[in-house]
Design an enzyme around this catalytic site. Structure first.
Site, short mmCIF file in Angstrom:
data_model
loop_
_atom_site.label_atom_id
_atom_site.label_comp_id
_atom_site.label_asym_id
_atom_site.label_seq_id
_atom_site.Cartn_x
_atom_site.Cartn_y
_atom_site.Cartn_z
N GLU A 45 0.42 -7.95 -10.99
CA GLU A 45 1.77 -7.79 -11.52
C GLU A 45 2.16 -6.31 -11.53
OE1 GLU A 45 3.97 -7.74 -15.81
OE2 GLU A 45 2.10 -8.87 -15.62
N ASP A 49 5.23 -5.02 -9.23
CA ASP A 49 6.42 -4.44 -9.85
C ASP A 49 6.89 -3.22 -9.07
OD1 ASP A 49 8.30 -3.96 -12.13
OD2 ASP A 49 7.06 -2.19 -12.38
N ASP A 118 6.67 -12.37 -14.41
CA ASP A 118 5.42 -11.64 -14.21
C ASP A 118 4.65 -12.22 -13.02
OD1 ASP A 118 5.99 -10.07 -16.37
OD2 ASP A 118 4.58 -11.05 -17.74
N GLU A 121 6.19 -11.11 -9.72
CA GLU A 121 5.75 -9.76 -9.36
C GLU A 121 4.31 -9.76 -8.86
OE1 GLU A 121 8.51 -7.04 -12.35
OE2 GLU A 121 6.53 -7.70 -13.01
#
Length: 228
Positions: A45, A49, A118, A121
């Site tokens: 994650e 991101d 989450d 990502e």
């Protein structure tokens, strides 16, 4: 869902993504919530991101060659925020693919926006490790095709909303706005407002012909700084 059944379900997800993973285990990990222990998707994650933000920034840069940095920043924030990612995750049927502990399953975690975004990502991070930036661009280009066609700077939510969502995503406290100066005559006042985020040293200051406009301008500066 067990990891074995998840591996089977991942085949369906690969088709929706349009990417065949060289190592399917990394996709399984991307879908594994921390409630199952280790390995889970938290590190993926973190990686995803940054990769997601970079790719969306490039898409916008090429699609809107005349837009200033401020507008591009707002558009990127709208496209990578939790609400948008959770919608994309549901379109890909993530709730059926997530691997979670029994407690999270019982509490409905598989349909929670924060967990879905989450996981999205994390899948982007997995795509990057498995196929590089070209694989990420290929998948995101298809997933974001309609959103990129319809997004317009004038229709974006105001910067105060974007700042609040950005802070929540980074688990930071909500901002505090304060009028620090006021000048001009009653019919043409100018307000100077500060925007302070607890835990961050920088103070963002902006002016406007109303308190509301000054707060929005200060929030826009904060969003830009946080995204950098």
């Amino acid at each position: 869902m067990s990891s074995d059944s998840a591996a089977i379900e991942c085949l369906a997800l690969e088709k929706k993504l349009g990417h065949k993973f060289k190592d399917p285990r990394i996709l399984v990990q991307a879908l594994s919530h921390r409630s199952v222990g280790s390995p889970n998707n938290e590190r993926l994650e973190y990686l995803g991101d940054s990769v997601l933000g970079c790719v969306i920034a490039e898409f916008l840069y090429h699609q809107f060659p005349k837009l200033p940095e401020g507008d591009l920043t707002k558009m990127r924030a709208a496209l990578v925020r939790q609400k948008t990612l959770s919608i994309l995750a549901r379109d890909l049927n993530f709730p059926a693919h997530l691997i979670m502990g029994s407690g999270e399953v019982k509490s409905g975690g598989y349909n929670r926006d924060s967990i879905l975004s989450d996981a999205f990502e994390a899948v982007v991070g997995a795509l990057y490790l498995d196929g590089g930036m070209s694989a990420v661009k290929n998948v995101l280009g298809k997933l974001y095709k309609d959103l990129l066609k319809t997004i317009k700077p004038a229709e974006l939510e105001d910067s105060k909303t974007l700042l609040q969502e950005t802070l929540q995503k980074q688990e930071l406290s909500l901002p505090v706005y304060q009028v620090i100066a006021q000048s001009g005559k009653a019919h043409s006042l100018t307000f100077t407002v500060s925007c302070k985020v607890p835990g961050i040293e920088s103070v963002f200051i902006a002016t406007g012909n109303s308190r509301k406009k000054a707060e929005k301008s200060a929030a826009a500066l904060a969003v830009e700084a946080l995204n950098k």
